[in-house]
Design a protein around this motif. Sequence first.
Motif, PDB file in Angstrom:
ATOM      1  N   GLU A  35      30.441  23.819  23.750  1.00 17.49           N
ATOM      2  CA  GLU A  35      30.783  25.027  24.203  1.00 17.49           C
ATOM      3  C   GLU A  35      29.788  25.949  24.237  1.00 17.49           C
ATOM      4  N   PRO A  36      29.484  26.746  25.022  1.00 15.95           N
ATOM      5  CA  PRO A  36      28.217  27.885  24.956  1.00 15.95           C
ATOM      6  C   PRO A  36      28.021  28.461  23.612  1.00 15.95           C
ATOM      7  N   ARG A  37      29.081  28.850  22.765  1.00 17.49           N
ATOM      8  CA  ARG A  37      28.724  29.660  21.582  1.00 17.49           C
ATOM      9  C   ARG A  37      28.503  28.584  20.545  1.00 17.49           C
ATOM     10  N   ASP A  38      28.761  27.277  20.945  1.00 15.91           N
ATOM     11  CA  ASP A  38      28.616  26.335  19.722  1.00 15.91           C
ATOM     12  C   ASP A  38      26.907  25.971  19.283  1.00 15.91           C
ATOM     13  N   TRP A  39      26.635  25.688  18.181  1.00 15.49           N
ATOM     14  CA  TRP A  39      25.261  25.198  17.953  1.00 15.49           C
ATOM     15  C   TRP A  39      25.146  24.231  18.450  1.00 15.49           C
ATOM     16  N   ILE A  49      19.716  22.805  30.792  1.00 14.08           N
ATOM     17  CA  ILE A  49      18.814  23.623  31.712  1.00 14.08           C
ATOM     18  C   ILE A  49      18.397  22.894  32.691  1.00 14.08           C
ATOM     19  N   ARG A  50      17.381  22.076  32.580  1.00 13.19           N
ATOM     20  CA  ARG A  50      16.816  21.456  33.535  1.00 13.19           C
ATOM     21  C   ARG A  50      17.635  20.623  34.449  1.00 13.19           C
ATOM     22  N   GLN A  51      18.689  19.863  34.049  1.00 16.55           N
ATOM     23  CA  GLN A  51      19.509  19.083  34.695  1.00 16.55           C
ATOM     24  C   GLN A  51      20.321  19.746  35.759  1.00 16.55           C
ATOM     25  N   ILE A  52      21.128  20.841  34.883  1.00 10.25           N
ATOM     26  CA  ILE A  52      21.994  21.583  35.861  1.00 10.25           C
ATOM     27  C   ILE A  52      21.392  22.379  36.837  1.00 10.25           C
ATOM     28  N   ALA A  53      20.234  23.028  36.656  1.00 11.93           N
ATOM     29  CA  ALA A  53      19.306  23.707  37.438  1.00 11.93           C
ATOM     30  C   ALA A  53      18.939  22.956  38.684  1.00 11.93           C
ATOM     31  N   GLN A  54      18.634  21.515  38.424  1.00  7.73           N
ATOM     32  CA  GLN A  54      18.020  20.768  39.526  1.00  7.73           C
ATOM     33  C   GLN A  54      19.276  20.384  40.350  1.00  7.73           C
ATOM     34  N   HIS A  55      20.363  20.445  39.700  1.00  7.99           N
ATOM     35  CA  HIS A  55      21.610  19.960  40.592  1.00  7.99           C
ATOM     36  C   HIS A  55      22.040  21.175  41.284  1.00  7.99           C
ATOM     37  N   TYR A  95      28.755  27.565  41.422  1.00 10.17           N
ATOM     38  CA  TYR A  95      29.337  26.809  40.068  1.00 10.17           C
ATOM     39  C   TYR A  95      28.401  26.370  38.943  1.00 10.17           C
ATOM     40  N   LEU A  96      27.285  25.722  39.723  1.00 14.86           N
ATOM     41  CA  LEU A  96      26.384  25.281  38.732  1.00 14.86           C
ATOM     42  C   LEU A  96      25.465  26.203  38.142  1.00 14.86           C
ATOM     43  N   TYR A  97      24.852  27.391  39.042  1.00 12.25           N
ATOM     44  CA  TYR A  97      24.114  28.270  38.697  1.00 12.25           C
ATOM     45  C   TYR A  97      24.809  29.057  37.451  1.00 12.25           C
ATOM     46  N   ALA A  98      26.201  29.271  37.496  1.00 12.01           N
ATOM     47  CA  ALA A  98      27.007  30.007  36.598  1.00 12.01           C
ATOM     48  C   ALA A  98      27.113  29.144  35.289  1.00 12.01           C
ATOM     49  N   ALA A  99      27.188  27.988  35.329  1.00  9.39           N
ATOM     50  CA  ALA A  99      27.218  26.890  34.189  1.00  9.39           C
ATOM     51  C   ALA A  99      25.992  26.823  33.763  1.00  9.39           C
ATOM     52  N   THR A 100      24.776  27.122  34.319  1.00  9.62           N
ATOM     53  CA  THR A 100      23.513  27.055  33.820  1.00  9.62           C
ATOM     54  C   THR A 100      23.335  28.465  33.137  1.00  9.62           C
ATOM     55  N   PRO A 160      31.150  23.873  30.245  1.00  8.44           N
ATOM     56  CA  PRO A 160      30.948  24.139  31.613  1.00  8.44           C
ATOM     57  C   PRO A 160      30.382  23.489  32.644  1.00  8.44           C
ATOM     58  N   TYR A 161      29.751  22.397  32.374  1.00 11.85           N
ATOM     59  CA  TYR A 161      28.898  21.764  33.336  1.00 11.85           C
ATOM     60  C   TYR A 161      30.046  20.812  33.870  1.00 11.85           C
ATOM     61  N   ALA A 162      30.973  19.987  32.748  1.00 14.93           N
ATOM     62  CA  ALA A 162      31.974  19.036  33.082  1.00 14.93           C
ATOM     63  C   ALA A 162      33.050  19.835  34.012  1.00 14.93           C
ATOM     64  N   ARG A 163      33.433  21.094  33.500  1.00 10.89           N
ATOM     65  CA  ARG A 163      34.434  21.633  34.295  1.00 10.89           C
ATOM     66  C   ARG A 163      34.141  22.036  35.856  1.00 10.89           C
ATOM     67  N   ALA A 164      32.852  22.374  35.875  1.00 12.21           N
ATOM     68  CA  ALA A 164      32.293  22.531  37.099  1.00 12.21           C
ATOM     69  C   ALA A 164      32.622  21.474  38.292  1.00 12.21           C
ATOM     70  N   MET A 165      32.022  20.310  37.482  1.00 12.32           N
ATOM     71  CA  MET A 165      32.145  19.124  38.391  1.00 12.32           C
ATOM     72  C   MET A 165      33.472  18.522  38.950  1.00 12.32           C
TER      73      MET A 165
END
Length: 331
Positions: A35-39, A49-55, A95-100, A160-165
């Motif tokens: 998750e976003p707050r995890d290390w 960032i590269r993959q989700i942004a490209q998507h 959705y994907l920009y928000a996930a990124t 966040p990516y998995a849930r958007a998908m």
Amino acid sequence: MSKPESEGQSPESARGELSPQDRFDRMVAADSRIEPRDWMPDGYRKTLIRQIAQHAHSEIIGMQPEGNWITRAPSLRRKAILLAKVQDEAGHGLYLYAATETLGVDRSELTENLINGRQKYSSIFNYPTLTFADVGVIGWLVDGAAICNQVPLCRTSYGPYARAMIRICKEESFHQRQGYELLMTMMSGTQAQRDLVQESVNRWWWPALMMFGPPDAESSNTEQSMAWRIKRDTNDELRQKFVNMSMPQAEKLGVTFPDPELRWNAERGQYDFGQPDWAEFWRVVGGDGPCNRQRIAHRRKAHEDGAWVREAASAHAAKARAAATVGEVAS
């Protein structure tokens, strides 16, 4: 006598604790969601960032080829279907920009990266839609390839990516059925309509196979993405699934694919097929496809024309925040 920490142990390990890297590795291995707050390692964050942004960019640029046909669709029903689909693609991009953004980047930065050529989008959207049959073939083949590629992403390791998908895949499946229904209608029509469908299939088959990316031996990102469980299947595995899925559908539809090597292999229990023109793939990815410049120019103009909307929204948000602050002070 205790063993010195310098002998291959982190301070956390010396105290019997897990290091952040160890915790991350264990979570990935256990199929737990990051998750976003995890290390997370910098490489993991950058890859996402590269993959989700490209998507996300692909969804937004992908509105153009079919959006071009909204005003020319042959009936009100077809216009409404196509308009709804293009609206769905805009939502997918959102959705994907928000996930990124959960990874610490700004949406405006991603847009600038796209229109300035620093980030890519799917090569498939650099081909023109020449006839209305292309709308059906894109729904069937392009969205079908997207489904093969994206359903495993519902189990990707980043939450966040998995849930958007999950929602995106449901809608893409509907788009695929819409495209197939359009083609079935055309194939039950005149010979001229059937010829349009076959001609469109001939043009889109090879670009659809390229959607999964280069062969595994030439993919610089697949191995690490698989290890991090961002991806669940390799490019070549996904391409094979797509061919296996598409062949029975093509037979039902009454069209053929332009591949003389395409045949059933009983020993493998799968279809054999030829390879796309990978030189063309790299040329299109490098910016020299039929519509690369047109797609980016259109996206840049839309971004510039929408500047006043963004400014107005920012001013409204600032006004609302100021009003809320005054209200808190008054209370």
